[in-house]
Design an enzyme around this catalytic site. Structure first.
Site, PDB file in Angstrom:
ATOM      1  N   SER A 255       0.807  -1.206   0.000  1.00 19.17           N
ATOM      2  CA  SER A 255       0.000   0.000   0.000  1.00 19.17           C
ATOM      3  C   SER A 255       0.840   1.255   0.000  1.00 19.17           C
ATOM      4  O   SER A 255       2.023   1.252   0.335  1.00 19.17           O
ATOM      5  CB  SER A 255      -0.898   0.007   1.233  1.00 19.17           C
ATOM      6  OG  SER A 255      -0.104   0.157   2.390  1.00 19.17           O
ATOM      7  N   LYS A 256       0.195   2.310  -0.371  1.00 17.25           N
ATOM      8  CA  LYS A 256       0.798   3.627  -0.495  1.00 17.25           C
ATOM      9  C   LYS A 256       1.457   4.098   0.797  1.00 17.25           C
ATOM     10  O   LYS A 256       2.484   4.767   0.763  1.00 17.25           O
ATOM     11  CB  LYS A 256      -0.327   4.598  -0.863  1.00 17.25           C
ATOM     12  CG  LYS A 256       0.061   5.688  -1.816  1.00 17.25           C
ATOM     13  CD  LYS A 256      -1.196   6.468  -2.166  1.00 17.25           C
ATOM     14  CE  LYS A 256      -0.924   7.519  -3.226  1.00 17.25           C
ATOM     15  NZ  LYS A 256      -2.170   8.129  -3.695  1.00 17.25           N
ATOM     16  N   ARG A 257       0.801   3.774   1.902  1.00 15.68           N
ATOM     17  CA  ARG A 257       1.277   4.266   3.190  1.00 15.68           C
ATOM     18  C   ARG A 257       2.704   3.846   3.542  1.00 15.68           C
ATOM     19  O   ARG A 257       3.387   4.488   4.316  1.00 15.68           O
ATOM     20  CB  ARG A 257       0.331   3.812   4.318  1.00 15.68           C
ATOM     21  CG  ARG A 257      -0.893   4.678   4.483  1.00 15.68           C
ATOM     22  CD  ARG A 257      -0.764   5.700   5.595  1.00 15.68           C
ATOM     23  NE  ARG A 257       0.307   6.678   5.350  1.00 15.68           N
ATOM     24  CZ  ARG A 257       0.118   7.896   4.873  1.00 15.68           C
ATOM     25  NH1 ARG A 257      -1.084   8.316   4.599  1.00 15.68           N
ATOM     26  NH2 ARG A 257       1.120   8.711   4.689  1.00 15.68           N
ATOM     27  N   GLN A 258       3.118   2.730   2.978  1.00 14.82           N
ATOM     28  CA  GLN A 258       4.429   2.215   3.372  1.00 14.82           C
ATOM     29  C   GLN A 258       5.493   2.341   2.288  1.00 14.82           C
ATOM     30  O   GLN A 258       6.438   1.572   2.253  1.00 14.82           O
ATOM     31  CB  GLN A 258       4.289   0.754   3.816  1.00 14.82           C
ATOM     32  CG  GLN A 258       3.388   0.612   5.033  1.00 14.82           C
ATOM     33  CD  GLN A 258       3.445  -0.775   5.637  1.00 14.82           C
ATOM     34  OE1 GLN A 258       4.484  -1.407   5.675  1.00 14.82           O
ATOM     35  NE2 GLN A 258       2.309  -1.249   6.106  1.00 14.82           N
ATOM     36  N   GLY A 259       5.317   3.303   1.415  1.00 11.83           N
ATOM     37  CA  GLY A 259       6.332   3.498   0.395  1.00 11.83           C
ATOM     38  C   GLY A 259       5.711   3.738  -0.963  1.00 11.83           C
ATOM     39  O   GLY A 259       4.511   3.938  -1.073  1.00 11.83           O
TER      40      GLY A 259
END
Length: 486
Positions: A255-259
Site C-alpha cells: 500500500s501507499k502508506r508504506q512506500g
RNA sequence: GGCCCCAUCGUCUAGUGGUUAGGACAUAGCCCUUUCACGGCUGUAACAGGGGUUCAAAUCCCCUUGGGGUCACCA
C-alpha cells in the site's frame, strides 16, 4: 471452448496511476498471452462515477507503453470487441441484468441505505458476516410495480441460492469451495444504473471471449459470485488464476502508506523499465532454476502460469536496486550516454557543455560504481565541475605536510605531457615523481585524488586523471595546493 | 468475528518421499586493489509447532499456531 487461442485482459480501475501490483498482474497476463500466441487486452473498469479521476486512463496507458506491455486490443486501438471502457457499455449490462431478473436469478431491492446500515450493524453485533436478508425478494409483483411507478430508487441484486456448494478450479490454488450461505446477494446494478464490478466483469469477459481470468488474490472471495453468474447465464467459465499478493515489509497488502506503489514513482526515481519488469516478474514466479536476470522477451519465452507461487511476496527494494545495477551495466554505452545527457540537463551541470567522447569516458570510469544514471552526477560531480571544497576527513587522513610540494612536482611532470596523454603516461609520471622524491606512490595517489576530485573515493586514480586531462589536472592540483590548509 | 487463502534463511526463492536443504539480495570476514566499487572465496542464517501415513518426510494427511485477504450502491 471459449476461443481457440487464449484471450486475457488486464482490467484496471483508473484511479490515477499504475500500481506495481497492477503492473505484476498486467505482466503475467501479457506473458501468458505472448507465450501461448494469445491476445492481451486492456479494458478500463470505470463503473464507479465517484472515483472518476481526470487523466487517469491516459496516464495508465502512458505507463503501460513506457514499460513495454503493449496490448493487442484496448481503448485506443479499435478492437473487435470495443468499446473497452465499461462506462460505454451500460446498456449491455442492463440487458443482461434483465435476463437475470426474468430468470429470477436476480431481483430488485428497494431497501434504503438506513435499513441496510441497521441490518449490517445488527449482524456485526452478533459477530456474523454482514449479509443482505433477501427482504425484497419477497415483495409481491404489485408492490414492485407500485415502487417502480413512484420512481423509488432500486438496485438489482444477485439471488444467491441457499445451501449450495459453489466449486471452482484455479490454476494457482487448484480446487476451491464455498458454501453459498456465506455469499451475499451482491448488488449487480447500482441505483445510478451503473453495474458493479461483479456483473460488468463477467458480462464483458464473456462477450470479449476471455479464456483466462488472471487477477490478484483479493478477488478470490468474490469469485463464487462470478461463478454463479456464469452458471446462471449458461456461459462457459474462464480458467481462473488468482495471483499471490504483493506485500509491504510488514506483510500486509502493498500500500501507499508504506512506500512508493506507483510505477511512475519508480520511473521518476530512475529505475529502468527492464529492472522493474524483471523484478516484478520474479515476485511470485520463477522458472524452477537459479536464473534471476531476464529481459521481457526472455520472460515471454519462459513464463508459465503453472509455476506461479501461492504465497504473497514482499516487495523488496534492495533487490530491485541490485537488478537496476545489473540492467544498467548491461546497457550499451550509446544508450547510457543518452540517458546521462538527459539526466545532466536536469542538474546544475545542465548549463555546461560536454562532448560525447568525454561523457563516454566518464561512463566507462564509473560503470561499476553506479546503480542509477543520476548517480553519475551524484557520485562523481568532479567530472562535471572542479571541486569547490575538499572532504575534511580525507584531508585529515591523506593530506600531509609534504603533500603540496609533492603535488607541485607531479604537476610539473604532467605539464610536460602531450595533449592526448594516456593513462599509462599519468601512471608513469606519478611513479617517477614518487621515486625522485624517495616516497611511496601512496603519498601521491591519495593527495592527487583529493586535489582532482575533492573526495576520497572514485574510479582508479589514473582513470580519473586521464579523463580529466592534463590541463585540468594541473589546474586542479594548483587550486588544491592553494585551498587546502591543515 | 464469519468465510477464504497461505506457511523453506531477514527478503525473493529452488525443492514434488531418500539432498551435507541449493541459489540470489541483504549482512559479516578474507583476497584482489595504496581509494571506492566490480570480481573471487568464505561465514552467519530457514523447513512455525504437534500428531499421523511410510522403511524413509521440507515434500502426503489432520490439528494447532501464525500471517494475509475479504465481508460497500469501490474495483
Amino acid at each position: 471452448m471459449i476461443h481457440p487461442t487464449p484471450r486475457v485482459r488486464f482490467a484496471p480501475s483508473p484511479t490515477g496511476y499504475l500500481h506495481v501490483g497492477g503492473l505484476r498482474t498486467a505482466l503475467y497476463n501479457y506473458l501468458f498471452a505472448k507465450k501461448n500466441n494469445g491476445t492481451f487486452i486492456l479494458r478500463i473498469e470505470d463503473t464507479d462515477r465517484n472515483r472518476y479521476v481526470e487523466g487517469a486512463v491516459e496516464n495508465l496507458i502512458t505507463t503501460l507503453k513506457w514499460i513495454g506491455l503493449n496490448y493487442d486490443e484496448g481503448p485506443d486501438n479499435s478492437g473487435e470487441y470495443s468499446p473497452y471502457y465499461q462506462s460505454q457499455r451500460l446498456n449491455i449490462y442492463k440487458e443482461y441484468a434483465n435476463v437475470l431478473l426474468t430468470q429470477k436469478n436476480a431481483y430488485r431491492c428497494f431497501c434504503t441505505a438506513e435499513r441496510l446500515t441497521q441490518l449490517r450493524e445488527a449482524q456485526q453485533k452478533e459477530k456474523h458476516q454482514a449479509k443482505y436478508d433477501k427482504h425484497c425478494l419477497n415483495l409481491t409483483q404489485e408492490e414492485i410495480d407500485n415502487k417502480l411507478e413512484t420512481d423509488t430508487p432500486f438496485v438489482v441484486r444477485l439471488n444467491v441460492p441457499e445451501k449450495k456448494t459453489i466449486k471452482f478450479d484455479d490454476v494457482v490454488r487448484q480446487h476451491i469451495e464455498f458454501s453459498s450461505d456465506t455469499v451475499d446477494d451482491q448488488i449487480l446494478i447500482k441505483s445510478d444504473g451503473y453495474p458493479t464490478y461483479h456483473l460488468a466483469n463477467v458480462v464483458d469477459d464473456h462477450l470479449m471471449k476471455i479464456t483466462h481470468v488472471i487477477r490478484g488474490e483479493e478477488w478470490l472471495p468474490s469469485t463464487p459470485k462470478h461463478v454463479l453468474l456464469y452458471d446462471f447465464f449458461g456461459w462457459e467459465r474462464p480458467v481462473f488464476a488468482h495471483l499471490p499478493l504483493l506485500l509491504n515489509p510488514d506483510k500486509s497488502k502493498l500500500s501507499k502508506r508504506q512506500g512508493d506503489v506507483a510505477v511512475e514513482d519508480y520511473r521518476g526515481k530512475g529505475y529502468l523499465k527492464e529492472s522493474l519488469i524483471n523484478f516484478v516478474a520474479l515476485l511470485g514466479w520463477n522458472a524452477g532454476d537459479d536464473r534471476e536476470f531476464y529481459y521481457l522477451n526472455e520472460l515471454e519465452e519462459h513464463f508459465s502460469l503453472e509455476r506461479v507461487n501461492k504465497s504473497g511476496a514482499v516487495f523488496n527494494v534492495e533487490k530491485l536496486n541490485w537488478l537496476n545495477f545489473e540492467h544498467l551495466r548491461q546497457k550499451p554505452v550509446s544508450e547510457v550516454l543518452l540517458m546521462l545527457k538527459e539526466e545532466l540537463s536536469k542538474t546544475k551541470f545542465g548549463k555546461n557543455v560536454y562532448t560525447d567522447n568525454y561523457l563516454i569516458q566518464v561512463i566507462d570510469a564509473m560503470r561499476e560504481r553506479v546503480s542509477f544514471v543520476k548517480e553519475y552526477a551524484e557520485k562523481s560531480p568532479y567530472f562535471f565541475e572542479a571541486p569547490e571544497e575538499y572532504d575534511t576527513d580525507i584531508i585529515k587522513k591523506r593530506w600531509k605536510d609534504d603533500s603540496p610540494a609533492l603535488l607541485k612536482k607531479l604537476a610539473d611532470n604532467i605539464s610536460e605531457f602531450q595533449a592526448n596523454a594516456s593513462k599509462d603516461d599519468f601512471e608513469h609520471a606519478l611513479h617517477k615523481t614518487a621515486e625522485e622524491a624517495g616516497v611511496g606512490a601512496g603519498k601521491l595517489i591519495h593527495p592527487v585524488r583529493l586535489a582532482a576530485s575533492g573526495m576520497g573515493v572514485g574510479p582508479g586514480v589514473y582513470d580519473l586523471l586521464v579523463v580529466l586531462g592534463k590541463d585540468e589536472v594541473v589546474k586542479r592540483i594548483n587550486t588544491a595546493i592553494e585551498k587546502i590548509k591543515i
